[in-house]
Scaffold this motif. Structure first.
Motif, PDB file in Angstrom:
ATOM      1  N   GLU A  11       0.764  -1.081  -0.131  1.00 50.24           N
ATOM      2  CA  GLU A  11       0.011  -0.130  -0.070  1.00 50.24           C
ATOM      3  C   GLU A  11       0.812   1.245   0.108  1.00 50.24           C
ATOM      4  OE1 GLU A  11      -2.719  -0.317   3.659  1.00 50.24           O
ATOM      5  OE2 GLU A  11      -4.119  -1.438   2.412  1.00 50.24           O
ATOM      6  N   LYS A  12       1.948   1.343   0.334  1.00 53.77           N
ATOM      7  CA  LYS A  12       2.616   2.214   0.730  1.00 53.77           C
ATOM      8  C   LYS A  12       3.697   2.449  -0.363  1.00 53.77           C
ATOM      9  CE  LYS A  12       1.766   3.964   5.043  1.00 53.77           C
ATOM     10  NZ  LYS A  12       0.837   5.131   5.020  1.00 53.77           N
ATOM     11  N   GLY A  13       3.503   1.526  -1.775  1.00 52.46           N
ATOM     12  CA  GLY A  13       4.435   1.527  -2.723  1.00 52.46           C
ATOM     13  C   GLY A  13       5.792   1.036  -2.724  1.00 52.46           C
ATOM     14  N   MET A  14       6.114  -0.235  -2.453  1.00 53.75           N
ATOM     15  CA  MET A  14       7.529  -0.218  -2.044  1.00 53.75           C
ATOM     16  C   MET A  14       7.218  -1.475  -3.024  1.00 53.75           C
ATOM     17  SD  MET A  14       8.914  -3.143   0.894  1.00 53.75           S
ATOM     18  CE  MET A  14      10.484  -1.892   1.052  1.00 53.75           C
ATOM     19  N   PRO A  15       8.034  -1.611  -4.288  1.00 52.49           N
ATOM     20  CA  PRO A  15       8.531  -2.690  -5.191  1.00 52.49           C
ATOM     21  C   PRO A  15       8.015  -3.854  -4.683  1.00 52.49           C
ATOM     22  CG  PRO A  15       9.732  -0.695  -5.598  1.00 52.49           C
ATOM     23  CD  PRO A  15       8.899  -0.698  -3.629  1.00 52.49           C
ATOM     24  N   LEU A  16       7.710  -5.176  -5.583  1.00 49.21           N
ATOM     25  CA  LEU A  16       6.919  -6.098  -5.020  1.00 49.21           C
ATOM     26  C   LEU A  16       8.629  -7.315  -5.077  1.00 49.21           C
ATOM     27  CD1 LEU A  16       4.020  -6.814  -7.635  1.00 49.21           C
ATOM     28  CD2 LEU A  16       4.204  -6.452  -5.183  1.00 49.21           C
ATOM     29  N   VAL A  17       9.338  -6.544  -6.261  1.00 50.98           N
ATOM     30  CA  VAL A  17      10.447  -7.683  -6.295  1.00 50.98           C
ATOM     31  C   VAL A  17      10.994  -6.965  -4.424  1.00 50.98           C
ATOM     32  CG1 VAL A  17      11.219  -7.854  -8.196  1.00 50.98           C
ATOM     33  CG2 VAL A  17      11.723  -6.099  -7.171  1.00 50.98           C
ATOM     34  N   HIS A  18      11.757  -5.815  -4.056  1.00 48.82           N
ATOM     35  CA  HIS A  18      11.579  -5.978  -2.224  1.00 48.82           C
ATOM     36  C   HIS A  18      10.917  -7.013  -1.397  1.00 48.82           C
ATOM     37  CE1 HIS A  18      14.719  -3.137  -4.191  1.00 48.82           C
ATOM     38  NE2 HIS A  18      13.424  -2.636  -4.440  1.00 48.82           N
ATOM     39  N   ILE A  19       9.924  -7.296  -1.268  1.00 48.87           N
ATOM     40  CA  ILE A  19       8.414  -7.479  -0.835  1.00 48.87           C
ATOM     41  C   ILE A  19       8.324  -8.924  -1.125  1.00 48.87           C
ATOM     42  CG2 ILE A  19       6.267  -7.968  -0.264  1.00 48.87           C
ATOM     43  CD1 ILE A  19       5.443  -4.825  -1.023  1.00 48.87           C
ATOM     44  N   GLN A  20       9.275  -8.856  -2.236  1.00 51.41           N
ATOM     45  CA  GLN A  20       9.454 -10.904  -2.371  1.00 51.41           C
ATOM     46  C   GLN A  20      10.612 -11.030  -1.664  1.00 51.41           C
ATOM     47  OE1 GLN A  20      10.810 -11.748  -6.268  1.00 51.41           O
ATOM     48  NE2 GLN A  20      10.712 -14.007  -5.935  1.00 51.41           N
ATOM     49  N   ASP A  21      11.856 -10.647  -1.753  1.00 46.63           N
ATOM     50  CA  ASP A  21      12.567 -10.776  -1.062  1.00 46.63           C
ATOM     51  C   ASP A  21      12.747 -10.941   0.435  1.00 46.63           C
ATOM     52  OD1 ASP A  21      14.086 -10.848  -3.191  1.00 46.63           O
ATOM     53  OD2 ASP A  21      14.859  -8.726  -3.471  1.00 46.63           O
ATOM     54  N   LEU A  22      11.813  -9.620   0.750  1.00 49.22           N
ATOM     55  CA  LEU A  22      11.499  -9.535   2.815  1.00 49.22           C
ATOM     56  C   LEU A  22      10.769 -11.167   3.438  1.00 49.22           C
ATOM     57  CD1 LEU A  22      10.947  -6.218   3.061  1.00 49.22           C
ATOM     58  CD2 LEU A  22      12.829  -7.271   3.731  1.00 49.22           C
ATOM     59  N   LEU A  23       9.603 -11.019   1.796  1.00 51.14           N
ATOM     60  CA  LEU A  23       9.289 -12.512   2.355  1.00 51.14           C
ATOM     61  C   LEU A  23       9.592 -13.799   2.452  1.00 51.14           C
ATOM     62  CD1 LEU A  23       5.137 -11.325   1.869  1.00 51.14           C
ATOM     63  CD2 LEU A  23       6.664 -10.817   4.055  1.00 51.14           C
ATOM     64  N   GLY A  24      11.256 -13.392   1.493  1.00 46.59           N
ATOM     65  CA  GLY A  24      11.544 -14.921   1.026  1.00 46.59           C
ATOM     66  C   GLY A  24      10.420 -15.923  -0.397  1.00 46.59           C
ATOM     67  N   HIS A  25       9.371 -15.425  -1.207  1.00 42.93           N
ATOM     68  CA  HIS A  25       9.302 -15.879  -1.614  1.00 42.93           C
ATOM     69  C   HIS A  25      10.195 -16.427  -2.533  1.00 42.93           C
ATOM     70  CE1 HIS A  25       4.988 -13.649  -0.555  1.00 42.93           C
ATOM     71  NE2 HIS A  25       5.544 -14.911  -0.003  1.00 42.93           N
ATOM     72  N   ASP A  26      10.119 -17.408  -3.598  1.00 43.01           N
ATOM     73  CA  ASP A  26      10.802 -17.745  -4.147  1.00 43.01           C
ATOM     74  C   ASP A  26      10.672 -17.694  -5.923  1.00 43.01           C
ATOM     75  OD1 ASP A  26      12.611 -19.541  -2.533  1.00 43.01           O
ATOM     76  OD2 ASP A  26      11.113 -21.566  -3.055  1.00 43.01           O
ATOM     77  N   THR A  27       9.051 -17.143  -6.059  1.00 42.08           N
ATOM     78  CA  THR A  27       8.970 -16.514  -7.393  1.00 42.08           C
ATOM     79  C   THR A  27       7.749 -15.331  -6.942  1.00 42.08           C
ATOM     80  OG1 THR A  27       6.689 -17.212  -7.232  1.00 42.08           O
ATOM     81  CG2 THR A  27       8.677 -18.808  -8.002  1.00 42.08           C
ATOM     82  N   ILE A  28       8.189 -14.610  -8.275  1.00 39.19           N
ATOM     83  CA  ILE A  28       6.969 -13.229  -7.405  1.00 39.19           C
ATOM     84  C   ILE A  28       5.731 -13.174  -8.040  1.00 39.19           C
ATOM     85  CG2 ILE A  28       7.433 -12.834 -10.742  1.00 39.19           C
ATOM     86  CD1 ILE A  28       7.667 -10.146  -7.126  1.00 39.19           C
ATOM     87  N   GLY A  29       5.477 -14.475  -8.277  1.00 37.18           N
ATOM     88  CA  GLY A  29       4.515 -14.860  -8.740  1.00 37.18           C
ATOM     89  C   GLY A  29       3.304 -14.922  -7.530  1.00 37.18           C
ATOM     90  N   VAL A  30       3.943 -15.427  -6.342  1.00 38.07           N
ATOM     91  CA  VAL A  30       3.381 -15.843  -5.286  1.00 38.07           C
ATOM     92  C   VAL A  30       3.335 -13.778  -4.564  1.00 38.07           C
ATOM     93  CG1 VAL A  30       3.892 -16.199  -2.473  1.00 38.07           C
ATOM     94  CG2 VAL A  30       4.739 -18.350  -4.554  1.00 38.07           C
TER      95      VAL A  30
END
Length: 50
Positions: A11-30
């Motif tokens: 919601e604050k506009g952080m790029p999804l690739v950074h959120i992916q890294d923080l959450l430890g998701h293997d793929t961007i699809g998740v």
């Protein structure tokens, strides 16, 4: 708790690739689940200034 954290970042506009890294998701699809929240927040900001 993870969902709330990720949703807030999206919601604050952080790029999804950074959120992916923080959450430890293997793929961007998740992580793309949060893209909807990002788009809704961006639309809300746009509508606010109209």
């Amino acid at each position: 708790m993870r969902h709330t954290f990720a949703a807030h970042l999206a919601e604050k506009g952080m790029p999804l690739v950074h959120i992916q890294d923080l959450l430890g998701h293997d793929t961007i699809g998740v992580t793309k689940v949060y893209a909807r929240l990002y788009e809704e927040a961006r639309k809300a900001k746009y509508d606010y200034y109209l």
